[in-house]
Design a protein around this motif. Structure first.
Motif, PDB file in Angstrom:
ATOM      1  N   UNK A  14       0.879  -1.165   0.451  1.00  0.00           N
ATOM      2  CA  UNK A  14      -0.225   0.194  -0.359  1.00  0.00           C
ATOM      3  C   UNK A  14       0.627   1.235  -0.054  1.00  0.00           C
ATOM      4  N   UNK A  15       2.190   1.169   0.895  1.00  0.00           N
ATOM      5  CA  UNK A  15       2.620   2.103   0.581  1.00  0.00           C
ATOM      6  C   UNK A  15       3.847   2.915  -0.548  1.00  0.00           C
ATOM      7  N   UNK A  16       4.246   1.841  -1.283  1.00  0.00           N
ATOM      8  CA  UNK A  16       5.018   1.771  -2.233  1.00  0.00           C
ATOM      9  C   UNK A  16       4.122   2.278  -3.316  1.00  0.00           C
ATOM     10  N   UNK A  17       3.010   1.515  -3.403  1.00  0.00           N
ATOM     11  CA  UNK A  17       1.703   2.076  -4.144  1.00  0.00           C
ATOM     12  C   UNK A  17       1.661   3.905  -3.950  1.00  0.00           C
ATOM     13  N   UNK A  18       0.901   4.083  -2.842  1.00  0.00           N
ATOM     14  CA  UNK A  18       0.650   5.160  -2.521  1.00  0.00           C
ATOM     15  C   UNK A  18       1.897   6.582  -3.334  1.00  0.00           C
ATOM     16  N   UNK A  19       3.059   5.697  -2.567  1.00  0.00           N
ATOM     17  CA  UNK A  19       4.567   6.574  -2.758  1.00  0.00           C
ATOM     18  C   UNK A  19       4.421   7.101  -4.164  1.00  0.00           C
ATOM     19  N   UNK A  20       4.321   5.692  -5.409  1.00  0.00           N
ATOM     20  CA  UNK A  20       4.647   5.895  -6.451  1.00  0.00           C
ATOM     21  C   UNK A  20       3.571   6.518  -7.620  1.00  0.00           C
ATOM     22  N   UNK A  21       2.494   6.994  -6.643  1.00  0.00           N
ATOM     23  CA  UNK A  21       1.212   7.233  -7.290  1.00  0.00           C
ATOM     24  C   UNK A  21       1.194   8.993  -6.784  1.00  0.00           C
ATOM     25  N   UNK A  22       1.516   8.885  -6.022  1.00  0.00           N
ATOM     26  CA  UNK A  22       2.118  10.583  -5.239  1.00  0.00           C
ATOM     27  C   UNK A  22       3.061  10.929  -6.235  1.00  0.00           C
ATOM     28  N   UNK A  23       4.312  10.290  -6.452  1.00  0.00           N
ATOM     29  CA  UNK A  23       5.254  10.772  -7.434  1.00  0.00           C
ATOM     30  C   UNK A  23       4.888  11.262  -9.036  1.00  0.00           C
ATOM     31  N   UNK A  24       4.380  10.286  -9.217  1.00  0.00           N
ATOM     32  CA  UNK A  24       3.526  10.687 -10.968  1.00  0.00           C
ATOM     33  C   UNK A  24       2.804  11.752 -10.957  1.00  0.00           C
ATOM     34  N   UNK A  25       2.054  11.789 -10.157  1.00  0.00           N
ATOM     35  CA  UNK A  25       0.596  13.177  -9.692  1.00  0.00           C
ATOM     36  C   UNK A  25       1.437  13.970  -9.167  1.00  0.00           C
ATOM     37  N   UNK A  26       2.384  14.249  -8.815  1.00  0.00           N
ATOM     38  CA  UNK A  26       3.049  15.566  -8.080  1.00  0.00           C
ATOM     39  C   UNK A  26       3.336  17.120  -9.074  1.00  0.00           C
TER      40      UNK A  26
END
Length: 250
Positions: free
Chosen positions: A238-250
């Motif tokens: 969950x954390x890796x998915x959240x982090x990658x999603x946040x980086x991609x949509x930052x």
């Protein structure tokens, strides 16, 4: 105790689990981010040395034509893509990922410290969101572990976890408060009660399993270890998915 009381209908005497969770987590993360975990300042790097110009950023990407192209920004990449025949253009997902790669590569080239600080900000601020997002997944793990216990439905496990999270928030803050004076010279002994709090947190989870699920000592220990193992994997995903999603949509 609170979970059992709530499920047994004694709801008027206590704060509802969801309300208790949001209140406690809001206080916890406010204090954590305000006084204990400081977000790094986005200090830029000076790239001009002795009158030399800042190096020009270029990212090489191999497109469908097989040619390696150099792009200095996302606009140049999109303009190049639009100039290609439709069958030679990158797909939607490839265009999106390439544009984000160009964006972040440019950030690190022009301002390495600022880009790193932005990533650290995303990493730190993800704790509060992941804590909430992980609840349904962890409740599902408990449901599967106790799937033969027909008297425990998914909602029972979710309420149990809400109260468990509240306890963790409170005790982690106590741990931080105890550990803070240990940084002062002569106060190193404060690490001892801080460590004892961590041990208590681990033991409390086990005792909660014994009491809430009415298990024997050995059965509770086995189920608790299973929960910790699969819960750690789930939290990591969950954390890796959240982090990658946040980086991609930052």
């Amino acid at each position: 105790y609170l979970s059992m009381a709530f499920l047994n209908g004694k709801r008027a005497s206590y704060l509802p689990p969801v309300q208790m969770y949001f209140f406690t987590s809001a206080v916890f993360f406010f204090l954590l981010y305000t006084f204990f975990v400081k977000s790094p300042e986005k200090a830029g790097i000076q790239n001009k040395v002795e009158g030399k110009q800042k190096p020009i950023f270029e990212l090489t990407i191999t497109d469908k034509t097989g040619v390696i192209r150099k792009f200095t920004d996302t606009d140049a990449y999109f303009k190049h893509q639009d100039s290609l025949p439709s069958d030679k253009r990158d797909g939607f997902l490839t265009r999106f990922l390439n544009s984000k790669q160009i964006k972040w590569s440019k950030k690190f080239t022009e301002d390495q410290a600022g880009a790193a600080a932005e990533l650290i900000d995303i990493f730190i601020k993800g704790f509060s969101n992941v804590a909430f997002l992980s609840l349904p997944a962890l409740a599902l793990i408990l449901y599967l572990i106790f799937i033969r216990r027909r008297n425990f439905g998914y909602v029972h496990h979710a309420i149990f976890l809400l109260h468990l999270y509240v306890f963790y928030f409170i005790m982690v803050m106590v741990n931080i408060l105890l550990k803070s004076p240990a940084e002062i010279e002569g106060w190193g002994f404060m690490h001892i009660p801080a460590i004892l709090v961590i041990l208590w947190i681990i033991y409390y989870g086990y005792r909660a399993f014994v009491n809430f699920y009415q298990l024997s000592v050995k059965r509770a220990l086995l189920n608790y270890l299973l929960f910790l193992f699969f819960g750690f994997i789930m939290l990591s995903v969950v954390y890796i998915a959240y982090f990658l999603t946040s980086v991609l949509f930052a």
